[in-house]
Design a protein around this motif. Structure first.
Motif, PDB file in Angstrom:
ATOM      1  N   UNK A   1      48.931 -63.869  13.659  1.00 54.28           N
ATOM      2  CA  UNK A   1      50.244 -63.687  14.277  1.00 54.28           C
ATOM      3  C   UNK A   1      50.706 -62.233  14.345  1.00 54.28           C
ATOM      4  N   UNK A   2      50.645 -61.516  13.231  1.00 56.21           N
ATOM      5  CA  UNK A   2      51.179 -60.155  13.205  1.00 56.21           C
ATOM      6  C   UNK A   2      50.406 -59.223  14.130  1.00 56.21           C
ATOM      7  N   UNK A   3      49.112 -59.431  14.235  1.00 58.92           N
ATOM      8  CA  UNK A   3      48.319 -58.613  15.166  1.00 58.92           C
ATOM      9  C   UNK A   3      48.667 -58.956  16.609  1.00 58.92           C
ATOM     10  N   UNK A   4      48.898 -60.248  16.892  1.00 58.54           N
ATOM     11  CA  UNK A   4      49.337 -60.657  18.233  1.00 58.54           C
ATOM     12  C   UNK A   4      50.644 -59.966  18.589  1.00 58.54           C
ATOM     13  N   UNK A   5      51.584 -59.999  17.658  1.00 59.56           N
ATOM     14  CA  UNK A   5      52.902 -59.405  17.892  1.00 59.56           C
ATOM     15  C   UNK A   5      52.795 -57.915  18.219  1.00 59.56           C
ATOM     16  N   UNK A   6      52.059 -57.175  17.414  1.00 53.02           N
ATOM     17  CA  UNK A   6      51.947 -55.734  17.619  1.00 53.02           C
ATOM     18  C   UNK A   6      51.173 -55.389  18.885  1.00 53.02           C
ATOM     19  N   UNK A   7      50.161 -56.175  19.195  1.00 55.77           N
ATOM     20  CA  UNK A   7      49.357 -55.894  20.385  1.00 55.77           C
ATOM     21  C   UNK A   7      50.179 -56.022  21.666  1.00 55.77           C
ATOM     22  N   UNK A   8      51.060 -57.014  21.716  1.00 63.90           N
ATOM     23  CA  UNK A   8      51.908 -57.174  22.899  1.00 63.90           C
ATOM     24  C   UNK A   8      52.996 -56.095  22.921  1.00 63.90           C
ATOM     25  N   UNK A   9      53.574 -55.795  21.775  1.00 62.58           N
ATOM     26  CA  UNK A   9      54.587 -54.739  21.711  1.00 62.58           C
ATOM     27  C   UNK A   9      54.013 -53.385  22.129  1.00 62.58           C
ATOM     28  N   UNK A  10      52.743 -53.137  21.795  1.00 64.48           N
ATOM     29  CA  UNK A  10      52.100 -51.863  22.110  1.00 64.48           C
ATOM     30  C   UNK A  10      51.461 -51.842  23.499  1.00 64.48           C
ATOM     31  N   UNK A  11      51.712 -52.898  24.290  1.00 61.57           N
ATOM     32  CA  UNK A  11      51.185 -52.990  25.661  1.00 61.57           C
ATOM     33  C   UNK A  11      49.663 -53.030  25.712  1.00 61.57           C
ATOM     34  N   UNK A  12      49.024 -53.478  24.624  1.00 58.91           N
ATOM     35  CA  UNK A  12      47.572 -53.630  24.641  1.00 58.91           C
ATOM     36  C   UNK A  12      47.169 -54.948  25.296  1.00 58.91           C
ATOM     37  N   UNK A  13      48.062 -55.935  25.249  1.00 62.84           N
ATOM     38  CA  UNK A  13      47.837 -57.233  25.881  1.00 62.84           C
ATOM     39  C   UNK A  13      49.116 -57.649  26.588  1.00 62.84           C
ATOM     40  N   UNK A  14      48.945 -58.322  27.725  1.00 61.00           N
ATOM     41  CA  UNK A  14      50.106 -58.751  28.513  1.00 61.00           C
ATOM     42  C   UNK A  14      50.746 -60.009  27.948  1.00 61.00           C
ATOM     43  N   UNK A  15      49.917 -60.950  27.500  1.00 58.80           N
ATOM     44  CA  UNK A  15      50.397 -62.241  27.000  1.00 58.80           C
ATOM     45  C   UNK A  15      49.920 -62.451  25.571  1.00 58.80           C
ATOM     46  N   UNK A  16      50.745 -63.118  24.768  1.00 55.94           N
ATOM     47  CA  UNK A  16      50.345 -63.473  23.421  1.00 55.94           C
ATOM     48  C   UNK A  16      50.908 -64.825  23.031  1.00 55.94           C
ATOM     49  N   UNK A  17      50.288 -65.457  22.046  1.00 57.82           N
ATOM     50  CA  UNK A  17      50.793 -66.706  21.467  1.00 57.82           C
ATOM     51  C   UNK A  17      51.102 -66.470  20.000  1.00 57.82           C
ATOM     52  N   UNK A  18      52.284 -66.933  19.577  1.00 61.98           N
ATOM     53  CA  UNK A  18      52.712 -66.820  18.185  1.00 61.98           C
ATOM     54  C   UNK A  18      53.098 -68.198  17.644  1.00 61.98           C
ATOM     55  N   UNK A  19      53.025 -68.339  16.326  1.00 60.68           N
ATOM     56  CA  UNK A  19      53.481 -69.577  15.696  1.00 60.68           C
ATOM     57  C   UNK A  19      54.901 -69.433  15.142  1.00 60.68           C
ATOM     58  N   UNK A  20      55.594 -68.362  15.521  1.00 68.07           N
ATOM     59  CA  UNK A  20      56.999 -68.201  15.150  1.00 68.07           C
ATOM     60  C   UNK A  20      57.718 -67.488  16.296  1.00 68.07           C
ATOM     61  N   UNK A  21      59.030 -67.635  16.331  1.00 61.80           N
ATOM     62  CA  UNK A  21      59.826 -66.989  17.379  1.00 61.80           C
ATOM     63  C   UNK A  21      60.098 -65.542  16.982  1.00 61.80           C
ATOM     64  N   UNK A  22      59.659 -64.564  17.790  1.00 69.54           N
ATOM     65  CA  UNK A  22      59.897 -63.166  17.432  1.00 69.54           C
ATOM     66  C   UNK A  22      61.361 -62.788  17.633  1.00 69.54           C
ATOM     67  N   UNK A  23      61.819 -61.831  16.845  1.00 66.56           N
ATOM     68  CA  UNK A  23      63.213 -61.384  16.924  1.00 66.56           C
ATOM     69  C   UNK A  23      63.358 -60.057  17.662  1.00 66.56           C
ATOM     70  N   UNK A  24      62.258 -59.421  18.006  1.00 69.17           N
ATOM     71  CA  UNK A  24      62.299 -58.128  18.674  1.00 69.17           C
ATOM     72  C   UNK A  24      62.819 -58.293  20.107  1.00 69.17           C
ATOM     73  N   UNK A  25      63.864 -57.548  20.463  1.00 73.64           N
ATOM     74  CA  UNK A  25      64.480 -57.686  21.784  1.00 73.64           C
ATOM     75  C   UNK A  25      63.612 -57.140  22.909  1.00 73.64           C
ATOM     76  N   UNK A  26      62.552 -56.429  22.558  1.00 72.93           N
ATOM     77  CA  UNK A  26      61.631 -55.939  23.595  1.00 72.93           C
ATOM     78  C   UNK A  26      60.725 -57.041  24.121  1.00 72.93           C
ATOM     79  N   UNK A  27      60.753 -58.196  23.465  1.00 75.54           N
ATOM     80  CA  UNK A  27      59.882 -59.298  23.838  1.00 75.54           C
ATOM     81  C   UNK A  27      60.672 -60.454  24.426  1.00 75.54           C
ATOM     82  N   UNK A  28      60.063 -61.098  25.399  1.00 76.57           N
ATOM     83  CA  UNK A  28      60.575 -62.366  25.900  1.00 76.57           C
ATOM     84  C   UNK A  28      59.682 -63.466  25.350  1.00 76.57           C
ATOM     85  N   UNK A  29      60.286 -64.489  24.755  1.00 73.79           N
ATOM     86  CA  UNK A  29      59.522 -65.565  24.117  1.00 73.79           C
ATOM     87  C   UNK A  29      59.932 -66.907  24.705  1.00 73.79           C
ATOM     88  N   UNK A  30      58.940 -67.766  24.887  1.00 71.21           N
ATOM     89  CA  UNK A  30      59.177 -69.099  25.446  1.00 71.21           C
ATOM     90  C   UNK A  30      58.367 -70.116  24.649  1.00 71.21           C
TER      91      UNK A  30
END
Length: 290
Positions: free
Chosen positions: A127-156
């Motif tokens: 999870x934490x690597x997924x979160x950072x990779x999307x925040x750092x623009x290394x990947x366009x899409x990610x899947x997490x098992x928790x809802x992120x709180x960072x406002x730079x991310x859109x989560x569904x």
């Protein structure tokens, strides 16, 4: 920066060979074209030998024409890149946990087979690597098992994934002692998952740390192999179990109080997803909910 209207008039003059034809091609008056060229000459020097027929460019005029053509090519490349964002061709970068990744991977391969212009770059990560990779623009899409709180991310939220206690087919899991006799096949998140599920299914028992270890693997795709061979039990997300090919060699213990994680798809909130990313996302949703 050179006035683009002046440059357009000069390029038309160079291509048409006369002020009259250049004006006709641009839908301008001859006087307007002549004025634009004169403005350029005031800045750069003589560009056109007007006495020759057709008109002849000076060395400075040749350089300016090359510059005008380079700008036109750069503009065409830029427009092409913009059009790619609405194209179903190109790369989609995706990073997911191993469990859900195992289930969706065949569906994504099938999508690429149907549309050879689509390229999917897929990485499995916690999870934490997924979160950072999307925040750092290394990947366009990610899947997490928790809802992120960072406002730079859109989560569904797109799916739910229960934890499962999986044991060899033909063995029984009714009491805590049955788990002790089987032994635990561990993995990087194994003890944490076991504590969450076993504390509900076997309340009052000493916890996963007291269970004998019968093996360990950091590859979720291999985790059920020792279970199928009768070497022990494990606890993992349902999608990892569903991706295992030999379902007839394993069994799932039905827990009365299940632990269910919500899967969240994430991407950067500042810009819309390209059409091909939305296409891949729709495939993932369909795979995870059916």
């Amino acid at each position: 920066m050179i006035n683009p209207h002046w440059l357009q008039s000069f390029r038309a003059l160079a291509e048409q060979g006369s002020f009259t034809r250049a004006a006709d091609a641009l839908g301008l008056t001859q006087a307007a074209v002549s004025q634009h060229v004169r403005f350029l000459e005031d800045q750069y020097g003589l560009l056109v030998v007007r006495k020759s027929r057709p008109l002849e460019l000076t060395p400075i005029g040749q350089e300016l024409l090359c510059y005008a053509l380079e700008l036109s090519e750069a503009d065409a490349r830029f427009q092409h890149r913009l059009n790619l964002s609405d194209s179903l061709e190109g790369e989609v970068s995706l990073i997911t946990p191993g469990s859900s990744g195992l289930l969706i991977y065949p569906a994504l391969l099938a999508l690429q087979q149907q549309h050879p212009g689509l390229v999917i770059r897929h990485r499995f990560a916690p999870d934490q690597e997924v979160l950072q990779a999307v925040l750092n623009n290394q990947y366009e899409l990610g899947l997490l098992t928790f809802a992120p709180q960072d406002k730079r991310l859109k989560a569904q939220a797109i799916a739910e994934e229960p934890l499962e206690l999986v044991h060899p087919r033909g063995t029984r899991v009714k009491e805590w002692q049955d788990l002790v006799e089987l032994g635990f096949i561990d993995h990087p998140d194994g003890r944490a998952m076991a504590d969450k599920l076993l504390s509900r299914h076997f309340p009052g028992q000493p916890g996963a740390a007291t269970l004998p270890s019968k093996g360990y693997s950091n590859q979720v795709s291999l985790l059920l192999e020792p279970v199928a061979r009768g070497l022990g039990f494990t606890i993992l997300p349902r999608y990892a179990r569903q991706a295992f090919l030999r379902q007839d060699e394993i069994a799932v213990c039905q827990c009365q109080r299940p632990v269910v994680d919500t899967l969240w798809v994430i991407h950067r909130a500042e810009w819309p997803l390209p059409r091909r990313c939305q296409w891949v996302l729709d495939t993932m949703k369909n795979c995870l909910t059916h």
